[in-house]
Design a protein around this motif. Structure first.
Motif, PDB file in Angstrom:
ATOM      1  N   LYS A 198       0.667  -1.320  -0.015  1.00 50.36           N
ATOM      2  CA  LYS A 198      -0.383  -0.349   0.180  1.00 50.36           C
ATOM      3  C   LYS A 198       0.524   1.349  -0.005  1.00 50.36           C
ATOM      4  O   LYS A 198       0.280   1.822  -0.563  1.00 50.36           O
ATOM      5  CB  LYS A 198      -0.851  -0.035   1.111  1.00 50.36           C
ATOM      6  N   GLU A 199       2.145   1.033   0.753  1.00 50.18           N
ATOM      7  CA  GLU A 199       3.018   2.639   0.778  1.00 50.18           C
ATOM      8  C   GLU A 199       3.411   2.402  -1.206  1.00 50.18           C
ATOM      9  O   GLU A 199       3.664   4.216  -1.178  1.00 50.18           O
ATOM     10  CB  GLU A 199       3.982   1.957   1.228  1.00 50.18           C
ATOM     11  N   GLN A 200       3.551   1.425  -1.624  1.00 48.37           N
ATOM     12  CA  GLN A 200       3.792   1.694  -3.135  1.00 48.37           C
ATOM     13  C   GLN A 200       2.746   1.666  -3.971  1.00 48.37           C
ATOM     14  O   GLN A 200       3.328   2.031  -5.187  1.00 48.37           O
ATOM     15  CB  GLN A 200       5.297   0.685  -3.379  1.00 48.37           C
ATOM     16  N   GLY A 201       1.808   1.784  -3.708  1.00 46.06           N
ATOM     17  CA  GLY A 201       0.532   1.670  -4.312  1.00 46.06           C
ATOM     18  C   GLY A 201      -0.107   0.413  -5.087  1.00 46.06           C
ATOM     19  O   GLY A 201      -0.309   0.868  -6.540  1.00 46.06           O
ATOM     20  N   ILE A 202       0.530  -0.447  -4.739  1.00 44.24           N
ATOM     21  CA  ILE A 202       0.762  -1.806  -5.460  1.00 44.24           C
ATOM     22  C   ILE A 202      -0.310  -2.715  -4.896  1.00 44.24           C
ATOM     23  O   ILE A 202      -0.610  -2.887  -4.002  1.00 44.24           O
ATOM     24  CB  ILE A 202       2.399  -2.738  -5.113  1.00 44.24           C
ATOM     25  N   VAL A 203      -1.409  -3.407  -5.835  1.00 49.53           N
ATOM     26  CA  VAL A 203      -2.324  -3.928  -4.987  1.00 49.53           C
ATOM     27  C   VAL A 203      -2.059  -5.337  -5.491  1.00 49.53           C
ATOM     28  O   VAL A 203      -0.935  -5.968  -6.515  1.00 49.53           O
ATOM     29  CB  VAL A 203      -3.428  -3.828  -5.994  1.00 49.53           C
ATOM     30  N   GLY A 204      -2.119  -6.474  -5.071  1.00 47.81           N
ATOM     31  CA  GLY A 204      -1.860  -7.697  -5.380  1.00 47.81           C
ATOM     32  C   GLY A 204      -3.059  -8.000  -6.910  1.00 47.81           C
ATOM     33  O   GLY A 204      -2.037  -8.893  -7.523  1.00 47.81           O
ATOM     34  N   PHE A 205      -3.825  -7.929  -6.829  1.00 47.67           N
ATOM     35  CA  PHE A 205      -4.413  -8.692  -8.047  1.00 47.67           C
ATOM     36  C   PHE A 205      -5.357  -7.004  -8.331  1.00 47.67           C
ATOM     37  O   PHE A 205      -6.474  -6.401  -7.511  1.00 47.67           O
ATOM     38  CB  PHE A 205      -5.247  -9.116  -7.086  1.00 47.67           C
ATOM     39  N   GLU A 206      -5.432  -7.091  -9.907  1.00 49.99           N
ATOM     40  CA  GLU A 206      -6.116  -5.838 -10.223  1.00 49.99           C
ATOM     41  C   GLU A 206      -7.432  -6.528 -11.020  1.00 49.99           C
ATOM     42  O   GLU A 206      -7.851  -7.071 -12.124  1.00 49.99           O
ATOM     43  CB  GLU A 206      -4.955  -5.019 -11.232  1.00 49.99           C
ATOM     44  N   TYR A 207      -9.168  -5.726  -9.875  1.00 50.42           N
ATOM     45  CA  TYR A 207      -9.968  -6.139 -10.958  1.00 50.42           C
ATOM     46  C   TYR A 207     -10.434  -5.190 -11.237  1.00 50.42           C
ATOM     47  O   TYR A 207     -10.326  -3.408 -11.547  1.00 50.42           O
ATOM     48  CB  TYR A 207     -11.290  -6.128  -9.439  1.00 50.42           C
ATOM     49  N   TYR A 208     -11.601  -5.380 -12.677  1.00 52.09           N
ATOM     50  CA  TYR A 208     -11.917  -4.322 -13.463  1.00 52.09           C
ATOM     51  C   TYR A 208     -13.698  -4.082 -12.485  1.00 52.09           C
ATOM     52  O   TYR A 208     -14.213  -4.340 -12.047  1.00 52.09           O
ATOM     53  CB  TYR A 208     -12.131  -4.949 -15.178  1.00 52.09           C
ATOM     54  N   THR A 209     -13.490  -2.245 -11.689  1.00 49.59           N
ATOM     55  CA  THR A 209     -13.951  -1.747 -11.220  1.00 49.59           C
ATOM     56  C   THR A 209     -15.050  -0.644 -11.959  1.00 49.59           C
ATOM     57  O   THR A 209     -16.191  -0.645 -11.660  1.00 49.59           O
ATOM     58  CB  THR A 209     -13.592  -1.435  -9.865  1.00 49.59           C
ATOM     59  N   GLN A 210     -14.594   0.007 -13.390  1.00 50.36           N
ATOM     60  CA  GLN A 210     -14.676   0.556 -13.118  1.00 50.36           C
ATOM     61  C   GLN A 210     -14.598   1.397 -14.813  1.00 50.36           C
ATOM     62  O   GLN A 210     -13.250   0.577 -15.544  1.00 50.36           O
ATOM     63  CB  GLN A 210     -15.052   2.376 -12.745  1.00 50.36           C
ATOM     64  N   PRO A 211     -15.209   2.048 -16.082  1.00 46.75           N
ATOM     65  CA  PRO A 211     -16.539   2.075 -15.812  1.00 46.75           C
ATOM     66  C   PRO A 211     -17.774   1.332 -15.615  1.00 46.75           C
ATOM     67  O   PRO A 211     -17.397  -0.315 -16.055  1.00 46.75           O
ATOM     68  CB  PRO A 211     -17.127   3.410 -16.843  1.00 46.75           C
ATOM     69  N   THR A 212     -18.530   1.461 -15.408  1.00 46.53           N
ATOM     70  CA  THR A 212     -19.797   0.565 -15.795  1.00 46.53           C
ATOM     71  C   THR A 212     -20.137  -0.170 -16.668  1.00 46.53           C
ATOM     72  O   THR A 212     -19.745   1.039 -18.126  1.00 46.53           O
ATOM     73  CB  THR A 212     -21.521   0.980 -15.363  1.00 46.53           C
ATOM     74  N   GLY A 213     -20.955  -0.880 -17.527  1.00 48.91           N
ATOM     75  CA  GLY A 213     -20.160  -2.055 -18.487  1.00 48.91           C
ATOM     76  C   GLY A 213     -19.788  -3.338 -18.927  1.00 48.91           C
ATOM     77  O   GLY A 213     -19.947  -3.887 -17.395  1.00 48.91           O
ATOM     78  N   GLU A 214     -19.862  -3.446 -19.987  1.00 48.56           N
ATOM     79  CA  GLU A 214     -19.364  -4.898 -20.403  1.00 48.56           C
ATOM     80  C   GLU A 214     -18.280  -5.395 -19.569  1.00 48.56           C
ATOM     81  O   GLU A 214     -17.779  -6.359 -18.992  1.00 48.56           O
ATOM     82  CB  GLU A 214     -19.278  -5.203 -21.744  1.00 48.56           C
ATOM     83  N   GLY A 215     -16.792  -4.544 -19.196  1.00 46.28           N
ATOM     84  CA  GLY A 215     -15.540  -4.380 -18.572  1.00 46.28           C
ATOM     85  C   GLY A 215     -15.662  -5.228 -17.061  1.00 46.28           C
ATOM     86  O   GLY A 215     -15.697  -6.208 -17.051  1.00 46.28           O
ATOM     87  N   PHE A 252     -16.376 -13.286  -3.003  1.00 47.38           N
ATOM     88  CA  PHE A 252     -14.722 -13.761  -3.312  1.00 47.38           C
ATOM     89  C   PHE A 252     -14.185 -11.761  -3.339  1.00 47.38           C
ATOM     90  O   PHE A 252     -13.159 -12.096  -3.044  1.00 47.38           O
ATOM     91  CB  PHE A 252     -14.872 -14.903  -4.222  1.00 47.38           C
ATOM     92  N   VAL A 253     -14.693 -11.447  -4.590  1.00 48.25           N
ATOM     93  CA  VAL A 253     -14.164 -10.347  -5.242  1.00 48.25           C
ATOM     94  C   VAL A 253     -14.092  -9.584  -4.713  1.00 48.25           C
ATOM     95  O   VAL A 253     -13.486  -8.325  -4.368  1.00 48.25           O
ATOM     96  CB  VAL A 253     -14.828 -10.336  -6.576  1.00 48.25           C
ATOM     97  N   SER A 254     -15.611  -8.416  -3.771  1.00 49.54           N
ATOM     98  CA  SER A 254     -15.797  -8.105  -3.286  1.00 49.54           C
ATOM     99  C   SER A 254     -14.220  -7.795  -1.778  1.00 49.54           C
ATOM    100  O   SER A 254     -14.171  -6.969  -1.078  1.00 49.54           O
ATOM    101  CB  SER A 254     -17.063  -7.864  -2.536  1.00 49.54           C
ATOM    102  N   ASP A 255     -14.601  -9.365  -1.032  1.00 51.37           N
ATOM    103  CA  ASP A 255     -13.867  -9.175  -0.753  1.00 51.37           C
ATOM    104  C   ASP A 255     -12.634  -8.515  -0.148  1.00 51.37           C
ATOM    105  O   ASP A 255     -11.233  -8.080   0.288  1.00 51.37           O
ATOM    106  CB  ASP A 255     -13.698 -10.191   0.407  1.00 51.37           C
ATOM    107  N   MET A 256     -12.022  -9.345  -1.539  1.00 51.34           N
ATOM    108  CA  MET A 256     -10.684  -8.604  -2.034  1.00 51.34           C
ATOM    109  C   MET A 256     -10.431  -6.652  -2.176  1.00 51.34           C
ATOM    110  O   MET A 256      -9.342  -6.595  -1.766  1.00 51.34           O
ATOM    111  CB  MET A 256     -10.212  -9.561  -3.288  1.00 51.34           C
ATOM    112  N   LEU A 257     -10.865  -6.372  -2.952  1.00 50.84           N
ATOM    113  CA  LEU A 257     -11.685  -5.481  -3.045  1.00 50.84           C
ATOM    114  C   LEU A 257     -11.919  -4.506  -2.252  1.00 50.84           C
ATOM    115  O   LEU A 257     -11.375  -3.607  -2.169  1.00 50.84           O
ATOM    116  CB  LEU A 257     -12.611  -4.512  -4.014  1.00 50.84           C
ATOM    117  N   ALA A 258     -11.567  -4.816  -0.549  1.00 47.31           N
ATOM    118  CA  ALA A 258     -12.114  -3.965   0.520  1.00 47.31           C
ATOM    119  C   ALA A 258     -10.297  -4.223   0.697  1.00 47.31           C
ATOM    120  O   ALA A 258     -10.567  -3.770   2.187  1.00 47.31           O
ATOM    121  CB  ALA A 258     -13.084  -4.651   1.089  1.00 47.31           C
ATOM    122  N   GLY A 259      -9.894  -4.271   0.181  1.00 51.15           N
ATOM    123  CA  GLY A 259      -8.354  -4.144   1.002  1.00 51.15           C
ATOM    124  C   GLY A 259      -7.371  -5.623   1.561  1.00 51.15           C
ATOM    125  O   GLY A 259      -6.880  -5.429   1.821  1.00 51.15           O
ATOM    126  N   ASN A 260      -8.235  -6.798   0.808  1.00 47.42           N
ATOM    127  CA  ASN A 260      -7.823  -7.616   1.431  1.00 47.42           C
ATOM    128  C   ASN A 260      -7.086  -8.674   0.020  1.00 47.42           C
ATOM    129  O   ASN A 260      -7.351  -9.672  -0.303  1.00 47.42           O
ATOM    130  CB  ASN A 260      -8.928  -8.766   1.417  1.00 47.42           C
TER     131      ASN A 260
END
Length: 432
Positions: A198-215, A252-260
């Motif tokens: 988090k200090e370096q702004g690195i996430v463990g897994f990148e999920y597509y969250t925006q914008p809404t739509g097919e992504g 599963f996805v939402s929990d990881m996106l909550a900082g986990n």
């Protein structure tokens, strides 16, 4: 002729002269004085084939069309490029005016809209009558897409899918083995939490969250299918994702996106070396080849005891029911989707195999190993690659779904509430 050449006495004998001389002389005279009419030259059948392949892919498809034309002098297929963004409008307009092409290779997700017009020719009869064509050789989850209301309207011609990509350099920096990717959801979450910084702004897994739509929809479906869920019901008339399987996937996805192991943010972190893992498609070889970091490809992780899954794109080929010569059009479809042609096509373009005969072909597998060994997980993932529902209302469904699901991804609504709201929104679209 023989009697005349021997002399007058023999020719004068009536017993020999009549039967022998008359037919031969008559035949000779006929041959000399009457010429047979020249056989009428039949004009070749001319068919028009639209597709949106350009650059190297465009050169390859033109070469294959030329090969077909050379093998079939009674048929001339004209290869016509149409820009992807204009293809749907051009096709719909041409159908209304009766100026549509004979054949089209089109993004599979757009085909149901044309089938709904009644202008696309069903292919079941051609397949049943052609002993050389084996529809069962196509990967089932891919080929099933083309069956709508009990009839098959197209054949897969090109495809791609998504798998896990991981940054080996970031794995090593986090103390993870850079050569060992996660295989299960639990492993993925644990590795993502260890790799995030988090200090370096690195996430463990990148999920597509925006914008809404097919992504959002496109990527969430992978986790849904891996957990044994379905997106719509069998006849695509109602939502099917608001189930324990759907809830498990979204939780599963939402929990990881909550900082986990992850967090919501703009798409593109992986390319900036700010994400340790993400889902990406087989098209990535076009822009990751020269990445300034080491990366690998692995199958999409599945729940413990579950089955890996993926989502596919690609083009399928079909003919319109006003094609100038349907038998000739079928011959072209058969040629383009044959194992021999597909082997050439895939090796020239990098598209994934649509047929098991290619995906399991030793020559093709050797080519993968020699050209880009990291392609193998995409090839091996084809038997587990699902297609999105074949409904003309898919984009409206996807938009309605993503708007509600995003609220859970952003932590603004519980997974259960988001699924219930998404189910209501999707069913409202389908009820129209």
């Amino acid at each position: 002729m023989g009697l005349t050449a021997c002399g007058g006495e023999t020719a004068a004998t009536p017993e020999v002269e009549a039967p022998a001389a008359e037919p031969v002389v008559e035949a000779t005279a006929t041959t000399a004085s009457v010429s047979e009419p020249a056989a009428e030259t039949k004009e070749p059948v001319k068919l028009t084939f639209w597709n949106n392949w350009d650059s190297k892919n465009g050169e390859t498809i033109q070469a294959l069309v030329d090969e077909f034309n050379a093998q079939n002098p009674d048929i001339v297929v004209e290869n016509v490029f149409q820009p992807y963004g204009e293809m749907t409008t051009l096709l719909q307009t041409s159908v209304v005016s009766g100026t549509n092409p004979d054949l089209v290779a089109l993004d599979l997700i757009l085909i149901p809209q044309l089938v709904a017009t009644g202008a696309v020719e069903p292919l079941d009869g051609y397949i049943a009558a052609d002993a050389e064509f084996d529809i069962n050789d196509f990967y089932p989850l891919l080929a099933e897409y083309d069956v709508m209301d009990g009839a098959r309207y197209a054949i897969p011609m090109s495809t791609n899918n998504m798998q896990l990509i991981w940054n080996k350099d970031l794995f090593a920096a986090a103390g993870l083995d850079p050569e060992v990717p996660p295989a299960t959801w639990d492993e993925m979450k644990a590795m993502a939490e260890q790799c995030q910084n988090k200090e370096q702004g690195i996430v463990g897994f990148e999920y597509y969250t925006q914008p809404t739509g097919e992504g959002i929809t496109w990527q969430f479906q992978v986790w849904l299918w891996a957990n044994g869920g379905e997106f719509l019901n069998a006849d695509n008339t109602a939502a099917a994702f608001n189930t324990p399987e759907g809830l498990g996937a979204l939780t599963f996805v939402s929990d990881m996106l909550a900082g986990n192991g992850s967090q919501p943010g703009p798409w593109g972190l992986f390319g900036e070396q700010k994400a340790c893992m993400q889902l990406d498609g087989s098209w990535l070889f076009g822009y990751r080849a020269d990445a300034p970091f080491e990366w690998g490809i692995a199958p999409v992780p599945a729940p413990e005891g579950g089955q890996t899954a993926s989502n596919v794109g690609g083009e399928h080929i079909f003919m319109f029911n006003n094609a100038k010569d349907k038998e000739a059009a079928w011959k072209f479809i058969k040629f383009m989707t044959s194992a021999e042609t597909q082997l050439k096509w895939d090796m020239a373009t990098g598209f994934l195999p649509v047929r098991k005969a290619v995906g399991e072909n030793p020559e093709y597998l050797q080519w993968v190993n020699d050209t880009e060994p990291r392609m193998l997980p995409f090839v091996e993932g084809m038997p587990y690659a699902h297609t999105r529902p074949a409904t003309p209302y898919y984009f409206e469904v996807s938009d309605a779904f993503s708007r509600e699901i995003q609220l859970s991804l952003l932590g603004e609504k519980s997974p259960a509430d988001a699924l219930a709201a998404a189910e209501a929104a999707v069913n409202e679209v389908l009820s129209q």
